[in-house]
Design an enzyme around this catalytic site. Structure first.
Site, PDB file in Angstrom:
ATOM      1  N   ASN A  41      61.463  28.668  55.528  1.00 23.58           N
ATOM      2  CA  ASN A  41      60.983  29.105  54.221  1.00 23.58           C
ATOM      3  C   ASN A  41      60.966  27.909  53.269  1.00 23.58           C
ATOM      4  OD1 ASN A  41      63.913  29.311  54.245  1.00 23.58           O
ATOM      5  ND2 ASN A  41      63.828  30.584  52.413  1.00 23.58           N
ATOM      6  N   GLU A  43      60.523  27.417  49.192  1.00 20.80           N
ATOM      7  CA  GLU A  43      60.399  28.054  47.884  1.00 20.80           C
ATOM      8  C   GLU A  43      59.656  27.151  46.914  1.00 20.80           C
ATOM      9  OE1 GLU A  43      64.352  30.861  48.161  1.00 20.80           O
ATOM     10  OE2 GLU A  43      64.401  29.164  46.790  1.00 20.80           O
ATOM     11  N   CYS A  52      57.113  31.967  53.612  1.00 22.01           N
ATOM     12  CA  CYS A  52      58.127  32.482  54.536  1.00 22.01           C
ATOM     13  C   CYS A  52      58.169  31.642  55.810  1.00 22.01           C
ATOM     14  CB  CYS A  52      57.826  33.930  54.901  1.00 22.01           C
ATOM     15  SG  CYS A  52      57.915  35.077  53.511  1.00 22.01           S
ATOM     16  N   GLU A  54      58.307  32.708  58.893  1.00 22.75           N
ATOM     17  CA  GLU A  54      57.400  33.245  59.904  1.00 22.75           C
ATOM     18  C   GLU A  54      55.986  32.731  59.680  1.00 22.75           C
ATOM     19  OE1 GLU A  54      60.416  36.547  58.885  1.00 22.75           O
ATOM     20  OE2 GLU A  54      59.421  34.889  57.875  1.00 22.75           O
ATOM     21  N   CYS A  89      59.309  40.063  56.078  1.00 26.61           N
ATOM     22  CA  CYS A  89      58.787  40.832  54.943  1.00 26.61           C
ATOM     23  C   CYS A  89      57.506  41.553  55.368  1.00 26.61           C
ATOM     24  CB  CYS A  89      58.532  39.906  53.761  1.00 26.61           C
ATOM     25  SG  CYS A  89      57.093  38.831  53.943  1.00 26.61           S
ATOM     26  N   CYS A  92      54.584  39.206  56.212  1.00 22.17           N
ATOM     27  CA  CYS A  92      54.759  38.499  57.496  1.00 22.17           C
ATOM     28  C   CYS A  92      54.607  39.444  58.672  1.00 22.17           C
ATOM     29  CB  CYS A  92      56.099  37.781  57.529  1.00 22.17           C
ATOM     30  SG  CYS A  92      56.062  36.258  56.551  1.00 22.17           S
TER      31      CYS A  92
END
Length: 137
Positions: A41, A43, A52, A54, A89, A92
């Site tokens: 990830n 940010e 993310c 993934e 999430c 994803c």
């Protein structure tokens, strides 16, 4: 016993950029042709406009693919921290669905690589909409 997919997810987690949430996540996938790809990830100060883990692993897979099997996810591992499984999430889950079959195994592990949860994509995203729905009939 060594698990290269878990090791790749943990290594990706260690490279995470999460200065705001401080919640590092790594993901690794194995393609149908056996290649491994990982992502972490990332940010952003315009929180929550990050990426993310993934999605990063999927982008690496797409970039490296040279065969049709190189764009098909055979298995995915997500490594989070703590005792709760770090499940993908919603966005994803749909990204995974684009490149994986409903029976694809998805494992969630903790920061030490211990498996916390194992699901198929169909269990994670039931009644999903995917590329096969857009095929001409």
């Amino acid at each position: 016993m060594s698990d290269p997919l878990v090791e790749a997810a943990l290594a990706a987690r260690a490279r995470s950029y999460a200065p705001y949430s401080r919640f590092a996540v790594g993901a690794a996938l194995r393609t149908e042709d056996g290649a491994l790809h990982a992502g972490c990830n990332v940010e952003n100060a315009a929180y929550p406009e990050g990426t993310c883990a993934e999605a990063g692993a999927i982008a690496a897979m797409v970039m490296a693919a040279t065969t049709p099997g190189g764009r098909r996810i055979a298995e995915l591992v997500v490594a989070g921290g703590g005792a709760m499984p770090c499940t993908p999430c919603g966005g994803c889950r749909q990204k995974i669905r684009e490149f994986a079959a409903p029976a694809t195994p998805i494992r969630m592990v903790d920061g030490a690589g211990r498996e916390l949860l194992r699901l198929t994509l169909a269990e994670l995203l039931p009644h999903s909409f995917g590329p096969d729905h857009l095929a001409e009939g």
